[in-house]
Design an enzyme around this catalytic site. Structure first.
Site, PDB file in Angstrom:
ATOM      1  N   GLY A  12       0.467  -1.405   0.272  1.00  0.00           N
ATOM      2  CA  GLY A  12      -0.044  -0.125   0.373  1.00  0.00           C
ATOM      3  C   GLY A  12       0.707   1.579  -0.119  1.00  0.00           C
ATOM      4  O   GLY A  12       0.253   2.350   0.796  1.00  0.00           O
ATOM      5  N   THR A  13       2.012   1.261  -0.412  1.00  0.00           N
ATOM      6  CA  THR A  13       2.879   1.847  -0.642  1.00  0.00           C
ATOM      7  C   THR A  13       2.001   3.468  -1.959  1.00  0.00           C
ATOM      8  O   THR A  13       2.443   5.084  -0.750  1.00  0.00           O
ATOM      9  CB  THR A  13       4.118   2.299  -0.654  1.00  0.00           C
ATOM     10  OG1 THR A  13       4.172   2.118  -2.314  1.00  0.00           O
ATOM     11  CG2 THR A  13       5.098   1.260   0.274  1.00  0.00           C
ATOM     12  N   ASN A  14       1.806   2.726  -2.714  1.00  0.00           N
ATOM     13  CA  ASN A  14       0.693   4.031  -3.133  1.00  0.00           C
ATOM     14  C   ASN A  14      -0.923   4.006  -2.890  1.00  0.00           C
ATOM     15  O   ASN A  14      -0.632   5.373  -3.107  1.00  0.00           O
ATOM     16  CB  ASN A  14      -0.205   3.540  -4.736  1.00  0.00           C
ATOM     17  CG  ASN A  14       2.172   2.923  -5.469  1.00  0.00           C
ATOM     18  OD1 ASN A  14       2.649   4.494  -6.162  1.00  0.00           O
ATOM     19  ND2 ASN A  14       2.352   2.025  -6.197  1.00  0.00           N
ATOM     20  N   ILE A  93      -7.490  -9.132 -11.704  1.00  0.00           N
ATOM     21  CA  ILE A  93      -7.838  -8.262 -13.503  1.00  0.00           C
ATOM     22  C   ILE A  93      -9.358  -8.817 -12.606  1.00  0.00           C
ATOM     23  O   ILE A  93      -9.637  -9.450 -12.783  1.00  0.00           O
ATOM     24  CB  ILE A  93      -7.377  -9.610 -13.692  1.00  0.00           C
ATOM     25  CG1 ILE A  93      -5.790 -10.065 -14.225  1.00  0.00           C
ATOM     26  CG2 ILE A  93      -7.911  -9.224 -15.371  1.00  0.00           C
ATOM     27  CD1 ILE A  93      -5.180  -9.410 -15.352  1.00  0.00           C
ATOM     28  N   LEU A  94      -9.580  -7.202 -13.071  1.00  0.00           N
ATOM     29  CA  LEU A  94     -11.029  -6.511 -13.346  1.00  0.00           C
ATOM     30  C   LEU A  94     -12.067  -7.435 -14.667  1.00  0.00           C
ATOM     31  O   LEU A  94     -10.763  -7.815 -15.705  1.00  0.00           O
ATOM     32  CB  LEU A  94     -10.893  -5.218 -13.483  1.00  0.00           C
ATOM     33  CG  LEU A  94     -10.448  -4.578 -12.065  1.00  0.00           C
ATOM     34  CD1 LEU A  94     -10.871  -2.807 -12.137  1.00  0.00           C
ATOM     35  CD2 LEU A  94     -10.758  -4.833 -10.442  1.00  0.00           C
ATOM     36  N   ASN A 108      -4.949   2.954 -13.477  1.00  0.00           N
ATOM     37  CA  ASN A 108      -4.173   1.862 -12.391  1.00  0.00           C
ATOM     38  C   ASN A 108      -3.082   2.637 -12.435  1.00  0.00           C
ATOM     39  O   ASN A 108      -2.360   3.040 -14.063  1.00  0.00           O
ATOM     40  CB  ASN A 108      -4.187   0.596 -13.914  1.00  0.00           C
ATOM     41  CG  ASN A 108      -3.539  -0.464 -13.012  1.00  0.00           C
ATOM     42  OD1 ASN A 108      -2.720  -0.713 -11.820  1.00  0.00           O
ATOM     43  ND2 ASN A 108      -2.837  -0.978 -14.475  1.00  0.00           N
ATOM     44  N   HIS A 110       1.087   1.129 -13.562  1.00  0.00           N
ATOM     45  CA  HIS A 110       2.315   0.341 -13.280  1.00  0.00           C
ATOM     46  C   HIS A 110       3.131   0.627 -13.577  1.00  0.00           C
ATOM     47  O   HIS A 110       3.703   1.794 -13.816  1.00  0.00           O
ATOM     48  CB  HIS A 110       1.815  -0.436 -15.059  1.00  0.00           C
ATOM     49  CG  HIS A 110       2.645  -1.553 -15.447  1.00  0.00           C
ATOM     50  ND1 HIS A 110       2.262  -2.856 -15.432  1.00  0.00           N
ATOM     51  CD2 HIS A 110       3.713  -1.517 -16.600  1.00  0.00           C
ATOM     52  CE1 HIS A 110       3.015  -4.154 -15.741  1.00  0.00           C
ATOM     53  NE2 HIS A 110       3.585  -2.984 -16.226  1.00  0.00           N
TER      54      HIS A 110
END
Ligand code: GRF
Length: 208
Positions: A12-14, A93-94, A108, A110
């Site tokens: 969870g750093t983002n 994956i959604l 998203n 990446h």
């Protein structure tokens, strides 16, 4: 104010970068209203709780099929009245039910310069291992809208990061996070919330 749902699976750093952006006033027209984790033991959940953000766990392994999982995810997003969905290290994956319902409203991050080192199987350290193996001299991060093609949606922002001769995948991963991911993800979210991302012919234009 837009409700932002952040989907996580790991450290969870983002997510933390988004929380910090909100605290600093950078997210002018949005607020993180919910954190949904794909894993019950993700440290990202702890970060959310420490900041008073409601959390939920929606895990692929709790559903018989990908469709049922996708439907449960959509219900969770709708219950949170999410206007924007941010995938911040979400490893599942959604499916099309979610991607259609939230078309051009799912972002998203990446950890490479798309279209390099992306698509199915390129996640976590594997991305950086592949970049080092290829011998690229620069890499970086990409924020993009999510479509039905894995890592194939319209690019919003990219930031370049230097690759050094003595890099290990772990060292490179950290540099890409610090110099690119934690910078461009909150920026892209703030642009979205301010209505400054315009889609033209399948490409994103950032409005002044
Ligand atoms: C990041 O490298 C992100 O680019 C990728 O997954 C990782 C998540 O890290 N999609 P964290 O959970 O935000 O620390």
């Amino acid at each position: 104010m837009l409700n932002i749902a952040v989907l996580v699976s790991g450290g969870g750093t983002n997510l933390q970068a988004l929380i910090d952006a909100q605290k600093s006033g950078m997210l002018k027209n949005g607020a993180i209203s919910c954190v949904i984790s794909g894993r019950g033991d993700a440290y990202a959940l702890e970060r959310a709780k420490q900041n008073g953000i409601p959390t939920r766990v929606v895990s692929r392994k709790d559903y018989k099929s990908a469709e049922e999982f996708d439907h449960a995810l959509l219900c969770a997003l709708q219950e949170a009245s999410a206007d924007l969905v941010v995938l911040a290290g979400f490893l599942s994956i959604l499916g099309s039910e979610v991607t259609c319902a939230y078309k051009n409203r799912i972002i998203n991050i990446h950890p490479s310069l798309i279209p390099s080192f992306c698509g199915a199987g390129f996640y976590g350290l594997r991305v950086h291992e592949a970049a080092l193996k290829y011998g690229v001299k620069v890499t970086g991060a990409t924020v993009h809208f999510v479509s039905d093609v894995v890592d194939g949606g319209a690019i919003i922002l990219q930031k370049v990061v230097e690759v050094r001769d003595d890099d290990t995948p772990e060292v490179l991963q950290r540099r890409v996070m610090e110099q690119a991911e934690w910078v461009i993800l909150p920026y892209a979210v703030s642009l979205f919330c301010e209505g400054k991302l315009s889609m033209e012919n399948g490409r994103v234009r950032v409005l002044p």
